[in-house]
Design an enzyme around this catalytic site. Structure first.
Site, short mmCIF file in Angstrom:
data_model
loop_
_atom_site.label_atom_id
_atom_site.label_comp_id
_atom_site.label_asym_id
_atom_site.label_seq_id
_atom_site.Cartn_x
_atom_site.Cartn_y
_atom_site.Cartn_z
N TRP A 147 -47.28 23.46 24.53
CA TRP A 147 -47.75 22.09 24.75
C TRP A 147 -48.52 22.05 26.05
O TRP A 147 -48.06 22.59 27.06
CB TRP A 147 -46.57 21.10 24.83
CG TRP A 147 -47.07 19.74 25.25
CD1 TRP A 147 -47.75 18.85 24.47
CD2 TRP A 147 -47.04 19.17 26.57
NE1 TRP A 147 -48.11 17.75 25.22
CE2 TRP A 147 -47.69 17.92 26.50
CE3 TRP A 147 -46.50 19.59 27.79
CZ2 TRP A 147 -47.83 17.08 27.61
CZ3 TRP A 147 -46.64 18.76 28.91
CH2 TRP A 147 -47.29 17.51 28.80
N GLU A 168 -47.38 21.96 19.66
CA GLU A 168 -46.93 20.56 19.76
C GLU A 168 -48.12 19.64 20.02
O GLU A 168 -48.89 19.86 20.95
CB GLU A 168 -45.91 20.42 20.89
CG GLU A 168 -45.37 18.99 21.06
CD GLU A 168 -44.36 18.86 22.20
OE1 GLU A 168 -44.30 19.75 23.06
OE2 GLU A 168 -43.64 17.84 22.22
N LYS A 224 -49.83 15.65 20.63
CA LYS A 224 -49.48 14.45 21.39
C LYS A 224 -50.56 13.39 21.17
O LYS A 224 -51.71 13.73 20.89
CB LYS A 224 -49.34 14.79 22.87
CG LYS A 224 -48.79 13.66 23.70
CD LYS A 224 -48.14 14.15 24.97
CE LYS A 224 -47.73 12.98 25.84
NZ LYS A 224 -46.93 13.37 26.98
N ASP A 271 -42.95 16.02 18.04
CA ASP A 271 -42.11 15.32 19.01
C ASP A 271 -42.22 13.85 18.62
O ASP A 271 -43.33 13.31 18.52
CB ASP A 271 -42.67 15.59 20.42
CG ASP A 271 -41.92 14.85 21.52
OD1 ASP A 271 -41.69 13.63 21.36
OD2 ASP A 271 -41.61 15.47 22.54
N HIS A 306 -44.59 11.32 20.23
CA HIS A 306 -46.01 11.66 20.35
C HIS A 306 -46.90 11.09 19.26
O HIS A 306 -47.93 11.67 18.92
CB HIS A 306 -46.17 13.19 20.39
CG HIS A 306 -45.64 13.79 21.65
ND1 HIS A 306 -45.86 15.09 22.01
CD2 HIS A 306 -44.91 13.24 22.66
CE1 HIS A 306 -45.27 15.34 23.17
NE2 HIS A 306 -44.69 14.24 23.57
N HIS A 366 -39.03 18.06 18.38
CA HIS A 366 -38.48 17.59 19.65
C HIS A 366 -37.93 16.21 19.36
O HIS A 366 -38.69 15.31 19.02
CB HIS A 366 -39.58 17.47 20.71
CG HIS A 366 -39.81 18.75 21.46
ND1 HIS A 366 -40.74 18.85 22.47
CD2 HIS A 366 -39.21 19.96 21.36
CE1 HIS A 366 -40.71 20.08 22.95
NE2 HIS A 366 -39.80 20.78 22.29
N ASP A 370 -44.57 7.39 25.05
CA ASP A 370 -43.77 8.62 25.10
C ASP A 370 -42.87 8.61 26.32
O ASP A 370 -43.02 9.41 27.23
CB ASP A 370 -44.76 9.80 25.14
CG ASP A 370 -44.08 11.14 25.23
OD1 ASP A 370 -43.07 11.33 24.52
OD2 ASP A 370 -44.55 12.00 25.99
N ASP A 394 -39.69 9.19 26.72
CA ASP A 394 -38.63 10.20 26.81
C ASP A 394 -37.29 9.64 27.24
O ASP A 394 -36.61 10.22 28.10
CB ASP A 394 -39.08 11.37 27.70
CG ASP A 394 -40.18 12.19 27.05
OD1 ASP A 394 -39.88 12.87 26.06
OD2 ASP A 394 -41.34 12.12 27.51
N ASP A 435 -35.67 16.64 23.65
CA ASP A 435 -36.70 16.56 24.70
C ASP A 435 -36.74 15.15 25.29
O ASP A 435 -37.43 14.28 24.77
CB ASP A 435 -38.07 16.94 24.12
CG ASP A 435 -39.15 16.94 25.21
OD1 ASP A 435 -38.80 16.90 26.40
OD2 ASP A 435 -40.35 16.98 24.86
C1 RNT Z 1 -44.47 16.34 26.79
C2 RNT Z 1 -43.94 17.19 25.68
C3 RNT Z 1 -43.27 18.47 26.11
C4 RNT Z 1 -42.42 18.32 27.36
C5 RNT Z 1 -41.52 19.50 27.65
C6 RNT Z 1 -40.97 19.44 29.03
O1 RNT Z 1 -44.94 15.14 26.35
O2 RNT Z 1 -43.07 16.44 24.90
O3 RNT Z 1 -42.56 18.99 25.06
O4 RNT Z 1 -41.64 17.17 27.33
O5 RNT Z 1 -42.16 20.66 27.40
ZN ZN Z 2 -41.91 17.42 23.45
#
Ligand code: RNT
Ligand code: ZN
Length: 418
Positions: free
Chosen positions: A181, A222, A224, A257, A260, A284, A292, A294, A325
Site C-alpha cells: 500500500w 491494497e 484506496k 480495506d 477505502h 483489512h 478512512d 481507522d 487495520d
Molecule cells: C492506509 C492503509 C494501510 C495502513 C497500514 C498501516 O490507509 O489502510 O493498510 O493502514 O499499512
Molecule cells: Zn489497510
C-alpha cells in the site's frame, strides 16, 4: 440463559454450536502491531508526523516506544483474545542491534530475527508490509514518483520486503501475506493521472520480479479512495489495484480495506464478487467513520455482514486472509486492540452460528417471506452465551472478565511510561 440452553436453541434451528467454535478456533487472524505505537515504528524519528494520507489522533498515555514495550503490550492483548493469531508487522518495525541502522532499501531478514523469536515462542504466524510512508524519501510520491532515484529506492525497499517475507514464512512455517500500500496521490487536481499509475504498475512489476514462493509469500495490492492531504487523486485506486491483481493472479492477490471505499459502498458485497474470480483475497478489517478514520472495529452490522460473506463463501478454508487495520490513540491502546480483535472473532462466530444452507435454500426457492422472518429471528438468538463459552474454551476471559486486567496493566505498566 446458560450455554447448555443456548446450544439447544441453536440445535433447534440446525446449528451445531461446538462445530462452529471448533472451526473458528483454527482461523488465523492477523493482529496489526501498529495499534500499539500509533503507527510510528522504530526505524525513523518517532516524533515525525505520520504521512501518506493516514492519521492517528489522540494522545492517550502509554504508547509503546521500544520493541520491548510493544512486545509486552502485544502479549497482554494475546492473553485477552481468543482464537488463532498472527502478528502483522510493518518494515518500519525493524529491530537493529545497538548502534546499527540501515535505511529501508537495505533492510534484511536479520532485522526481523527478534520478531521471529517472539512469534516462535508463542506459536504465532506473521504477515508483513513494506512501509512506503512517513519517510524522507517520500517526495511525496514513492513507487509512482517521476523521480527515478526516489522510485528506485522504494522498489528496492519492496524487494527487500519480499526477501523478509520469504524468511518469515520459512522460519514460522506458515504463509505470509505481504501487503503493498502506498499513500501516493495528490491534494489537488492533477495534470497527469496516467503517468503515476503506469509508473506504479512498473514498480510493482519490478518488486514482484524478486524471487519468492507464491505458496509462502502472498503479495497483496491494497487500493484506496483518498487520504487526508491527498484528496483529489489516489494512484492506487480501486480499479488500479484490482486490475493489477487480476492481470497478475499467479503473483499476487487483491486486498480490500473496508475504510477505502466511498461511504455507501460495502466490502461485504465485494467479497463474493472477488471470490468468483480470485482463488484467494485479503482483507483489512477496520471501521471508517465518514472517511478512512481507522476507528476500532465494533460488532456492528457491516462487520457482521463481512463475516457472513467470509463464512458462506468458503473464506475460512484459506481463501480469505483476515487482518485488522485500525489505530486509535485517544483511548487505552490495549483495550482498543482487544475490543477490535474480539469483535472480529465475535462476528465470525456469529456467522458460523447461522443456518446458512437453509437460508440459501429459501432464497433459491424464492421464499423471500420466510427468509426475512428467519434472518430477523436470528438476531435475538442467545449468541452471548456461546461467545462466553468460546472464550473459556480458548482459555481467555469472557465478556465482563477482561477489562479489569487492562486497567491493572495501565496502572502498573502504561502509566509508568509517561
Ligand atoms: C492506509 C492503509 C494501510 C495502513 C497500514 C498501516 O490507509 O489502510 O493498510 O493502514 O499499512
Ligand atoms: Zn489497510
Amino acid at each position: 440463559m446458560s450455554f447448555v440452553e443456548a446450544k439447544e436453541k441453536y440445535a433447534a434451528i440446525g446449528v451445531d454450536v461446538q462445530a462452529a467454535m471448533d472451526t473458528l478456533k483454527k482461523v488465523p487472524i492477523s493482529l496489526h502491531c501498529w495499534q500499539g505505537d500509533d503507527v510510528r515504528g522504530f526505524d525513523t524519528d518517532p516524533n515525525k508526523p505520520l504521512t501518506g494520507g493516514i492519521q492517528t489522533t489522540g494522545n492517550y498515555p502509554g504508547r509503546a516506544r521500544t520493541p520491548e514495550e510493544l512486545m509486552a503490550d502485544i502479549d497482554e492483548v494475546l492473553k485477552l483474545c481468543p482464537g488463532t493469531k498472527k502478528i502483522n508487522l510493518h518494515a518500519s518495525y525493524a529491530i537493529f542491534e545497538e548502534g546499527e541502522w540501515v535505511d529501508r532499501d537495505k533492510l534484511e531478514p536479520k532485522h526481523f530475527a527478534k520478531w521471529v523469536e517472539f512469534c516462535k515462542a508463542r506459536g504465532l504466524g506473521a504477515d508483513f508490509n513494506p512501509t512506503f510512508f512517513s519517510h524522507p524519501m517520500c517526495d511525496p510520491l514513492t513507487l509512482s514518483s517521476p523521480n527515478e532515484e526516489t522510485r528506485r529506492f522504494w522498489i528496492n525497499h519492496g524487494k527487500a520486503c519480499i526477501r523478509i517475507s520469504q524468511y518469515l514464512a520459512e522460519e514460522l512455517g506458515q504463509p505470509v501475506t505481504m501487503n503493498i500500500w502506498t499513500g501516493d496521490g495528490f491534494k489537488d487536481v492533477p495534470a497527469d493521472r496516467m503517468g503515476p499509475r503506469v509508473r506504479y504498475k512498473e514498480s510493482i512489476d519490478e518488486i514482484l520480479s524478486e524471487p519468492y514462493d507464491f505458496k509462502l509469500v502472498k503479495p497483496c495490492i491494497e487500493s484506496k479512495v483518498f487520504g487526508i492531504g491527498v484528496e483529489a487523486y489516489t494512484v492506487g485506486s480501486a480499479e488500479f489495484a484490482l486490475s493489477y491483481a487480476a492481470m497478475n493472479k499467479d503473483k499476487c492477490i487483491p486486498l480490500m480495506d473496508n475504510g477505502h471505499y466511498h461511504p455507501t459502498e460495502v466490502v461485504s458485497d465485494k467479497i463474493p464478487a472477488l471470490l468468483a474470480f480470485f482463488p484467494e483475497i485479503a482483507l483489512h478489517v477496520t471501521r471508517p467513520i465518514r472517511w478512512d478514520s481507522d476507528h476500532v472495529v465494533l460488532f456492528d452490522d457491516e462487520t457482521k455482514e463481512i463475516a457472513k460473506e467470509i463464512v458462506r463463501c468458503g473464506g475460512l478454508e484459506g481463501r480469505v486472509n483476515i487482518a485488522l487495520d485500525y489505530f486509535d490513540a485517544s483511548i487505552n491502546r490495549i483495550s482498543a486492540w482487544t475490543v477490535g480483535f474480539r469483535n472480529v472473532q465475535k462476528a465470525l462466530l456469529s456467522a458460523l452460528l447461522t443456518p446458512a444452507k437453509d437460508l440459501k435454500g429459501l432464497q433459491d426457492a424464492s421464499n423471500f417471506t420466510e427468509l426475512m422472518v428467519r434472518q430477523e429471528e436470528l438476531k435475538t438468538m442467545p449468541f452471548g452465551d456461546v461467545w462466553n463459552e468460546y472464550c473459556h474454551q480458548c482459555g481467555v476471559p469472557a465478556d465482563g472478565e477482561w477489562f479489569e486486567e487492562v486497567l491493572n496493566y495501565e496502572k502498573t505498566v502504561l502509566e509508568v511510561r509517561a
